[in-house]
Design a protein around this motif. Structure first.
Motif, PDB file in Angstrom:
ATOM      1  N   VAL A 353       0.864  -1.181   0.000  1.00 19.42           N
ATOM      2  CA  VAL A 353       0.000   0.000   0.000  1.00 19.42           C
ATOM      3  C   VAL A 353       0.896   1.225   0.000  1.00 19.42           C
ATOM      4  CG1 VAL A 353      -1.829   1.261   1.190  1.00 19.42           C
ATOM      5  CG2 VAL A 353      -1.774  -1.251   1.277  1.00 19.42           C
ATOM      6  N   HIS A 354       0.792   2.055  -1.067  1.00 20.71           N
ATOM      7  CA  HIS A 354       1.587   3.276  -1.190  1.00 20.71           C
ATOM      8  C   HIS A 354       3.081   3.001  -1.013  1.00 20.71           C
ATOM      9  CE1 HIS A 354      -2.168   5.403  -1.239  1.00 20.71           C
ATOM     10  NE2 HIS A 354      -2.456   5.102   0.034  1.00 20.71           N
ATOM     11  N   GLY A 355       3.521   1.892  -1.574  1.00 18.69           N
ATOM     12  CA  GLY A 355       4.933   1.546  -1.521  1.00 18.69           C
ATOM     13  C   GLY A 355       5.380   0.853  -0.268  1.00 18.69           C
ATOM     14  N   GLU A 356       4.524   0.775   0.740  1.00 16.11           N
ATOM     15  CA  GLU A 356       4.883   0.110   1.978  1.00 16.11           C
ATOM     16  C   GLU A 356       4.470  -1.360   1.910  1.00 16.11           C
ATOM     17  OE1 GLU A 356       6.688   1.516   4.266  1.00 16.11           O
ATOM     18  OE2 GLU A 356       6.684   3.420   3.177  1.00 16.11           O
ATOM     19  N   VAL A 357       5.386  -2.230   2.295  1.00 15.96           N
ATOM     20  CA  VAL A 357       5.165  -3.674   2.190  1.00 15.96           C
ATOM     21  C   VAL A 357       4.898  -4.243   3.577  1.00 15.96           C
ATOM     22  CG1 VAL A 357       6.118  -5.867   1.398  1.00 15.96           C
ATOM     23  CG2 VAL A 357       6.736  -3.735   0.222  1.00 15.96           C
ATOM     24  N   SER A 358       3.876  -5.057   3.667  1.00 10.28           N
ATOM     25  CA  SER A 358       3.571  -5.739   4.929  1.00 10.28           C
ATOM     26  C   SER A 358       3.206  -7.182   4.628  1.00 10.28           C
ATOM     27  CB  SER A 358       2.421  -5.038   5.657  1.00 10.28           C
ATOM     28  OG  SER A 358       1.246  -5.069   4.863  1.00 10.28           O
ATOM     29  N   THR A 359       3.277  -7.998   5.648  1.00 15.28           N
ATOM     30  CA  THR A 359       2.947  -9.410   5.514  1.00 15.28           C
ATOM     31  C   THR A 359       1.591  -9.666   6.155  1.00 15.28           C
ATOM     32  OG1 THR A 359       5.283 -10.040   5.563  1.00 15.28           O
ATOM     33  CG2 THR A 359       3.670 -11.759   6.074  1.00 15.28           C
ATOM     34  N   LEU A 360       0.729 -10.379   5.421  1.00 20.71           N
ATOM     35  CA  LEU A 360      -0.567 -10.764   5.956  1.00 20.71           C
ATOM     36  C   LEU A 360      -0.450 -12.159   6.555  1.00 20.71           C
ATOM     37  CD1 LEU A 360      -3.056  -9.488   3.214  1.00 20.71           C
ATOM     38  CD2 LEU A 360      -2.354  -8.382   5.326  1.00 20.71           C
ATOM     39  N   PRO A 361      -0.679 -12.293   7.833  1.00 23.63           N
ATOM     40  CA  PRO A 361      -0.577 -13.627   8.460  1.00 23.63           C
ATOM     41  C   PRO A 361      -1.711 -14.530   7.973  1.00 23.63           C
ATOM     42  CG  PRO A 361      -1.410 -12.025  10.031  1.00 23.63           C
ATOM     43  CD  PRO A 361      -1.030 -11.237   8.813  1.00 23.63           C
ATOM     44  N   LEU A 362      -1.371 -15.781   7.800  1.00 24.36           N
ATOM     45  CA  LEU A 362      -2.352 -16.782   7.364  1.00 24.36           C
ATOM     46  C   LEU A 362      -2.319 -17.941   8.358  1.00 24.36           C
ATOM     47  CD1 LEU A 362      -1.549 -16.798   3.532  1.00 24.36           C
ATOM     48  CD2 LEU A 362      -3.421 -15.617   4.673  1.00 24.36           C
ATOM     49  N   PRO A 363      -2.965 -17.765   9.494  1.00 31.78           N
ATOM     50  CA  PRO A 363      -2.932 -18.825  10.537  1.00 31.78           C
ATOM     51  C   PRO A 363      -3.693 -20.064  10.083  1.00 31.78           C
ATOM     52  CG  PRO A 363      -4.459 -17.095  11.141  1.00 31.78           C
ATOM     53  CD  PRO A 363      -3.774 -16.604   9.919  1.00 31.78           C
ATOM     54  N   LEU A 364      -2.987 -21.171  10.002  1.00 35.82           N
ATOM     55  CA  LEU A 364      -3.599 -22.449   9.657  1.00 35.82           C
ATOM     56  C   LEU A 364      -3.481 -23.394  10.848  1.00 35.82           C
ATOM     57  CD1 LEU A 364      -2.247 -23.013   6.024  1.00 35.82           C
ATOM     58  CD2 LEU A 364      -4.481 -22.132   6.700  1.00 35.82           C
ATOM     59  N   PRO A 365      -4.448 -24.268  10.987  1.00 35.07           N
ATOM     60  CA  PRO A 365      -4.382 -25.215  12.105  1.00 35.07           C
ATOM     61  C   PRO A 365      -3.090 -26.025  12.116  1.00 35.07           C
ATOM     62  CG  PRO A 365      -6.549 -25.254  11.090  1.00 35.07           C
ATOM     63  CD  PRO A 365      -5.697 -24.400  10.211  1.00 35.07           C
ATOM     64  N   SER A 366      -2.588 -26.314  10.928  1.00 34.40           N
ATOM     65  CA  SER A 366      -1.363 -27.118  10.849  1.00 34.40           C
ATOM     66  C   SER A 366      -0.118 -26.305  11.180  1.00 34.40           C
ATOM     67  CB  SER A 366      -1.219 -27.711   9.445  1.00 34.40           C
ATOM     68  OG  SER A 366      -1.117 -26.671   8.478  1.00 34.40           O
ATOM     69  N   GLY A 367      -0.252 -24.987  11.154  1.00 34.52           N
ATOM     70  CA  GLY A 367       0.907 -24.139  11.389  1.00 34.52           C
ATOM     71  C   GLY A 367       1.775 -23.934  10.171  1.00 34.52           C
ATOM     72  N   ASP A 368       1.392 -24.527   9.030  1.00 35.98           N
ATOM     73  CA  ASP A 368       2.179 -24.397   7.800  1.00 35.98           C
ATOM     74  C   ASP A 368       2.037 -22.990   7.223  1.00 35.98           C
ATOM     75  OD1 ASP A 368       2.827 -27.044   8.049  1.00 35.98           O
ATOM     76  OD2 ASP A 368       1.245 -27.743   6.694  1.00 35.98           O
ATOM     77  N   VAL A 369       3.049 -22.605   6.462  1.00 34.68           N
ATOM     78  CA  VAL A 369       2.983 -21.362   5.683  1.00 34.68           C
ATOM     79  C   VAL A 369       2.603 -21.751   4.257  1.00 34.68           C
ATOM     80  CG1 VAL A 369       4.246 -19.380   4.806  1.00 34.68           C
ATOM     81  CG2 VAL A 369       4.703 -20.238   7.114  1.00 34.68           C
ATOM     82  N   PRO A 370       1.436 -21.362   3.769  1.00 36.27           N
ATOM     83  CA  PRO A 370       0.989 -21.825   2.456  1.00 36.27           C
ATOM     84  C   PRO A 370       1.722 -21.111   1.327  1.00 36.27           C
ATOM     85  CG  PRO A 370      -0.599 -20.303   3.367  1.00 36.27           C
ATOM     86  CD  PRO A 370       0.426 -20.515   4.436  1.00 36.27           C
ATOM     87  N   SER A 371       1.946 -21.858   0.241  1.00 40.99           N
ATOM     88  CA  SER A 371       2.476 -21.283  -0.997  1.00 40.99           C
ATOM     89  C   SER A 371       1.280 -20.834  -1.829  1.00 40.99           C
ATOM     90  CB  SER A 371       3.301 -22.322  -1.755  1.00 40.99           C
ATOM     91  OG  SER A 371       3.741 -21.812  -2.997  1.00 40.99           O
ATOM     92  N   ILE A 372       1.232 -19.524  -2.137  1.00 44.49           N
ATOM     93  CA  ILE A 372       0.071 -18.948  -2.804  1.00 44.49           C
ATOM     94  C   ILE A 372       0.267 -19.022  -4.314  1.00 44.49           C
ATOM     95  CG2 ILE A 372      -1.447 -16.956  -2.929  1.00 44.49           C
ATOM     96  CD1 ILE A 372      -1.181 -18.217  -0.136  1.00 44.49           C
ATOM     97  N   LEU A 373      -0.735 -19.619  -4.998  1.00 47.22           N
ATOM     98  CA  LEU A 373      -0.671 -19.773  -6.452  1.00 47.22           C
ATOM     99  C   LEU A 373      -1.624 -18.848  -7.189  1.00 47.22           C
ATOM    100  CD1 LEU A 373      -0.514 -23.663  -6.863  1.00 47.22           C
ATOM    101  CD2 LEU A 373       1.369 -22.044  -6.746  1.00 47.22           C
ATOM    102  N   SER A 374      -2.739 -18.482  -6.582  1.00 44.06           N
ATOM    103  CA  SER A 374      -3.742 -17.689  -7.289  1.00 44.06           C
ATOM    104  C   SER A 374      -4.484 -16.811  -6.292  1.00 44.06           C
ATOM    105  CB  SER A 374      -4.721 -18.598  -8.043  1.00 44.06           C
ATOM    106  OG  SER A 374      -5.280 -19.563  -7.174  1.00 44.06           O
ATOM    107  N   LEU A 375      -5.072 -15.725  -6.808  1.00 42.41           N
ATOM    108  CA  LEU A 375      -5.757 -14.757  -5.971  1.00 42.41           C
ATOM    109  C   LEU A 375      -7.038 -14.281  -6.633  1.00 42.41           C
ATOM    110  CD1 LEU A 375      -2.688 -12.519  -4.964  1.00 42.41           C
ATOM    111  CD2 LEU A 375      -3.962 -14.027  -3.417  1.00 42.41           C
ATOM    112  N   ALA A 376      -8.025 -13.952  -5.800  1.00 41.54           N
ATOM    113  CA  ALA A 376      -9.265 -13.318  -6.259  1.00 41.54           C
ATOM    114  C   ALA A 376      -9.851 -12.561  -5.078  1.00 41.54           C
ATOM    115  CB  ALA A 376     -10.237 -14.348  -6.819  1.00 41.54           C
ATOM    116  N   GLU A 377     -10.911 -11.812  -5.334  1.00 43.21           N
ATOM    117  CA  GLU A 377     -11.476 -10.957  -4.291  1.00 43.21           C
ATOM    118  C   GLU A 377     -12.991 -10.915  -4.403  1.00 43.21           C
ATOM    119  OE1 GLU A 377     -11.030  -6.294  -2.764  1.00 43.21           O
ATOM    120  OE2 GLU A 377     -10.584  -6.847  -4.853  1.00 43.21           O
ATOM    121  N   THR A 378     -13.646 -10.980  -3.242  1.00 39.59           N
ATOM    122  CA  THR A 378     -15.078 -10.693  -3.156  1.00 39.59           C
ATOM    123  C   THR A 378     -15.239  -9.422  -2.324  1.00 39.59           C
ATOM    124  OG1 THR A 378     -15.426 -11.990  -1.136  1.00 39.59           O
ATOM    125  CG2 THR A 378     -15.573 -13.166  -3.250  1.00 39.59           C
TER     126      THR A 378
END
Length: 974
Positions: A353-378
């Protein structure tokens, strides 16, 4: 003094706090490139940087001075060639005449002019800086021995403390736009009034290491107490946020930005009130800045203790883990409705956002960090397709993550594509088919439902509500539950579809495929390919998107390609044969030009119109409206090397090359530094080449076995993105090749005359020989002809002569009689007699056939002996003879025949056979007056027959009352 500095600081802070946000590009948006000893530098410490008028960049190092042409470094060390005492070079300068001044340790001082080194005044001191002023005076600043000046007449003057210098150690020299000479020393700032030096009192008594001037003509002073700027009231502190200690260099660029190098804090830039910093964690090889310079193309060159760095504003900016991205391997990007950018990586999800980079946490029950392949928005959620965790639904407000996988009915947990249709339906593309999520109901599509391939890589929607699927096998469209296949194999066997773009006109759908870009027209369903045959450089494209400048962006593994939308449509409509395009790759600011495109979306356009692309080393951004075309006002060209038959003749190339020159090699270079590896060259050798020869990026041309004559070697160079006719670099080098002795005009003329004379002699001799040979040939022909005629006559005689008797034969007799018959109408009188040897069969039977032959010869001799000239005697056949007697009356003809009969009767044949006697009988007939010789022969034959019947050995003249006989051949000789 302290109170004054404090008041100045408060004023500056107040001014800075009132300054509105600026649009200056941050340093992180500059593209950095670095060079070290591994790239050709002789030493990693770069102490000084200048650019000479001919376009070369020069770098001072502790191991000599280096010249750079954009492709390679050329090193010049100490020794008699350069007149330098030591290789430790501290400073470089350019005189108003364009000469290069090089100075450093042990008083080393030399001048480079017109590709030659010249000795300069040798001082027993370390030289810190040199400067040639407007009066052509040469100022030499030393480390501990004050200041020297060499006047135009060669006289040298020395200045020390007695002349007003605040210190004997002079660090910096500068002549401002008012021709005022300033000195930075370890004891402060001073200026020269033409006679002596004066200390500037309103600057703290601290070492001054660098001097510069801004675009308003104000002097900038870099000291160990900070940076001061000149004003009408004196010198004031520039910016309190700049480190007050450790400033080493200062530079004002052509945008009036102030670049500040430090001893151990890296690089700062102050522009429009914004202070940016770049250190070793931002790409600098070392935190100590020793030199700053801006070249003619606007790039900033930085000399450090760890190597050479070049910063420039590139067309692309890369945001990677160094900038805070959660991971460098970016799979997918999405421009969201709130103006942010989501970046899916192999290590999770980031938000910009406006050049500033942040990380969005994705808490999963397994504790894994998911590899993101695709994105969409509602409206309420972000949809994340993952490599192995299915679909993740991230709530925008709460940040809560809901996992949706195969246990909830998903076809597979490997989700490569997502799409939210206009009716709110969510389409989920997996490696095992397609899912449709609508109003809580999940529908599955696979091969049983008509899919040609279940590996779904791209999903899009057309204006008619059709959902398009891109797979490795084809493109398909779904209306309701009906799946229809689009056959694209007709276009160079295209099959895989990686991305879609429904254009803004609503008429076309663009497909990125493994054979190029395909345009689908909704109106009639026709497709058209724009691929290699239509001018594109490669086959396979991952994604396609239109920018706000009416251009299509295509991503690939070999860079980003931009083509005008209008041109693409014209090619598809058959109005153009080739499409125009521009490739953006490693020289445009990307850490990696390998775009990741088998996931989607992998390219996005944000609210400002910037294009974002997922790559293997971060996400890259470009502003299409700011895309730079490389159009320098001029691109300096230099002829760097000339080899003549393997000998380097660069420094002493004569205008005329010697005769027998076999090989000429030119090495040339265009001195452009933005993307030197992309500069295109073409050459032409006037006097040899009829047209320009395209060399592409090669900067070498060779010629062999050139004939003597005058030539002009020409080179033109340009960046591939330059507008036609702009930014051309040109070079012309005339030369000639001397003719060999035998190639000189006078020698050629003399040789021609000699050749003509020799030819004349040869031709004359040849003509004489030919005439002689012709005469000989004529003689031989005549002789051969005569011989042939004689032979023909012999053959003719043989054909008309009887070999046994030597008389004419029956053929000759018939011919003679025939000709005689033609003459009867001219009252030619002639008689024909047929003579026959009596009882010849008895002779053969009694004695022998050889005896018969001898009798025939003897009778023929007697007939020949009694034949007159003009008569014709012949052997009729066997023992018969014929005789034609001309121009006689009847009695004479009878007498002639009677005489022959008598002589035969009286002849002695005992020498042939004992007791042999021979007689003959003859029949005589006058030639028929009508010319019918056949009748004459028949009647003469009848007369002979009667002579035989009447007792033989007699002559019978034909009379009309003689009985006619058909033949007497059977019993004449019995």
């Amino acid at each position: 003094m302290y109170l004054r500095s404090l008041l100045t600081l408060l004023v500056m802070l107040t001014a800075l706090s009132a300054t509105p946000p600026i649009s200056a590009e941050p340093l992180r948006d500059y593209f950095a490139e670095a060079w070290t000893t591994q790239d050709g530098l002789p030493h990693n410490s770069v102490n000084s940087i200048v650019q000479s008028p001919d376009g070369y960049l020069w770098f001072a190092t502790w191991e000599g001075v280096v010249r750079y042409n954009g492709r390679q470094f050329k090193h010049f060390g100490w020794g008699k060639d350069t007149h330098l005492r030591d290789s430790g070079i501290r400073t470089l300068a350019i005189t108003p005449q364009g000469d290069l001044l090089v100075a450093g340790s042990r008083g080393s001082f030399a001048r480079y002019s017109e590709q030659r080194w010249h000795a300069m005044p040798q001082l027993d001191a370390r030289i810190n800086q040199v400067l040639s002023d407007h009066q052509q005076r040469l100022w030499i600043a030393t480390n501990n021995q004050g200041l020297f000046v060499q006047k135009p007449d060669g006289q040298i003057a020395h200045f020390n403390l007695q002349h007003g210098l605040p210190s004997l150690s002079v660090k910096a020299l500068f002549e401002d736009n008012k021709n005022q000479l300033w000195l930075g020393t370890t004891g402060g700032l001073a200026y020269f009034d033409g006679q002596s030096f004066h200390i500037q009192q309103d600057i703290p008594n601290a070492p001054v290491v660098s001097l510069a001037q801004d675009r308003q003509g104000r002097l900038l002073v870099a000291s160990e107490r900070g940076i001061y700027r000149q004003s009408e009231q004196g010198f004031t502190l520039l910016d309190s946020s700049i480190p007050s200690h450790g400033v080493s260099q200062i530079l004002v660029d052509n945008h009036d930005a102030i670049w500040i190098g430090t001893i151990n804090h890296g690089l700062y830039r102050l522009h429009q009130g914004r202070l940016d910093h770049k250190g070793i964690y931002d790409g600098l090889p070392d935190s100590r800045i020793k030199a700053l310079y801006q070249d003619r193309e606007g790039s900033i060159w930085i000399g450090t203790n760890g190597g050479l760095v070049r910063l420039r504003k590139a067309n692309f900016t890369t945001i990677s883990s160094r900038s805070g991205l959660v991971g460098d391997y970016v799979r997918t990007v999405l421009s969201t409705s709130d103006g942010a950018l989501l970046v899916g990586t192999s290590n999770g999800l980031s938000r910009i956002v406006h050049g500033e980079v942040s990380t969005l946490p994705l808490p999963l029950p397994s504790g894994d960090v998911p590899s993101i392949l695709s994105l969409a928005e509602t409206a309420s959620d972000y949809l994340l397709g993952t490599y192995s965790h299915g679909l993740l639904i991230l709530n925008k407000v709460t940040g809560q993550v809901t996992q949706f996988g195969t246990e909830q009915g998903l076809a597979a947990n490997h989700v490569r594509s997502l799409f939210v249709a206009s009716d709110g339906t969510i389409w989920i593309g997996t490696t095992r088919g397609l899912n449709r999520l609508s109003k809580g109901q999940l529908t599955h599509f696979d091969k049983q439902n008509g899919l040609s391939d279940e590996y779904i890589m791209a999903i899009s929607e057309d204006p008619y509500g059709g959902i398009w699927l891109g797979t490795e096998m084809s493109a398909q469209v779904i209306h309701g539950d009906q799946v229809t296949n689009l056959d694209i194999t007709q276009h160079s066997e295209a099959r895989s579809v990686y991305g879609f773009y429904p254009d803004q006109s609503g008429r076309y759908l663009w497909l990125a495929t493994d054979r190029g870009l395909i345009r689908y027209r909704y109106e009639d369903g026709k497709t058209h390919l724009i691929g290699r045959q239509q001018g594109l450089p490669i086959d396979k494209f991952w994604q396609v998107l239109e920018d706000d400048e009416a251009a299509l962006w295509l991503t690939s593994n070999l860079g980003m390609i931009r083509i005008p939308l209008e041109a693409a449509n014209q090619v598809a409509d058959g109005q153009l044969e080739k499409v125009e395009y521009r490739v953006f790759a490693d020289g445009d600011g990307m850490l990696s030009f390998q775009a990741n495109g088998t996931s989607s979306p992998a390219i996005a356009k944000d609210a400002k119109g910037d294009i974002w692309v997922a790559t293997a080393k971060g996400v890259v951004k470009t502003s299409p409206s700011d895309i730079r075309r490389l159009n320098p006002s001029s691109l300096p060209m230099q002829l760097e090397a000339v080899e003549i038959d393997g000998v380097d003749m660069t420094m002493n190339l004569p205008s005329e090359l010697p005769a027998h020159t076999n090989r000429i090699r030119f090495e040339f270079v265009a001195l452009g530094y933005i993307m030197p590896q992309t500069i295109q060259y073409k050459t032409r050798l006037q006097g040899f080449d009829k047209t320009w020869v395209e060399r592409n990026t090669s900067n070498i041309a060779e010629y062999t076995n050139l004939p003597p004559g005058d030539y002009i070697f020409e080179v033109e160079a340009a960046y591939p993105t330059s507008e036609r006719g702009k930014g051309l670099g040109k070079l012309r080098k005339p030369f000639s090749i001397a003719p060999a002795f035998w190639q000189r005009k006078e020698v050629i003329v003399a040789a021609l005359v000699l050749v003509v004379a020799l030819l004349f002699i040869v031709v004359s001799a040849r003509e004489h020989i030919l005439r002689h040979q012709s005469e000989q040939l004529k003689r031989r022909v005549n002789e051969q002809t005569q011989a042939l005629q004689e032979q023909a006559q012999r053959f003719e005689r043989l054909a008309l002569q009887d070999q046994l008797t030597g008389l004419e034969n029956r053929r000759s007799f018939d011919s003679f009689l025939k000709n005689l018959g033609k003459q009867t109408h001219r009252n030619v009188l002639a008689y024909v007699a047929i003579l026959d040897i009596d009882h010849f069969k008895r002779i053969n039977d009694t004695w022998s056939h050889d005896t018969g032959d001898q009798v025939i010869r003897e009778v023929g001799r007697i007939i020949t002996h009694n034949t007159r000239p003009g008569d014709h005697a012949a052997r009729w056949g066997g023992e018969e003879f014929s005789l034609i007697i001309k121009d006689v009356d009847e009695s004479t003809a009878v007498n002639i025949c009677e005489r022959i009969r008598q002589q035969v009767e009286m002849a002695d044949f005992s020498h042939i056979a004992s007791g042999l006697q021979v007689t003959i009988s003859a029949g005589l007939k006058r030639c028929d007056e009508s010319g019918n010789h056949h009748r004459t022969l028949v009647l003469a034959d009848q007369a002979l027959y009667h002579a035989k019947e009447n007792g033989r050995n007699q002559v019978q003249l034909w009379q009309a009352d003689l009985p006619a006989r058909n033949s007497h051949r059977t019993n004449l000789d019995t």
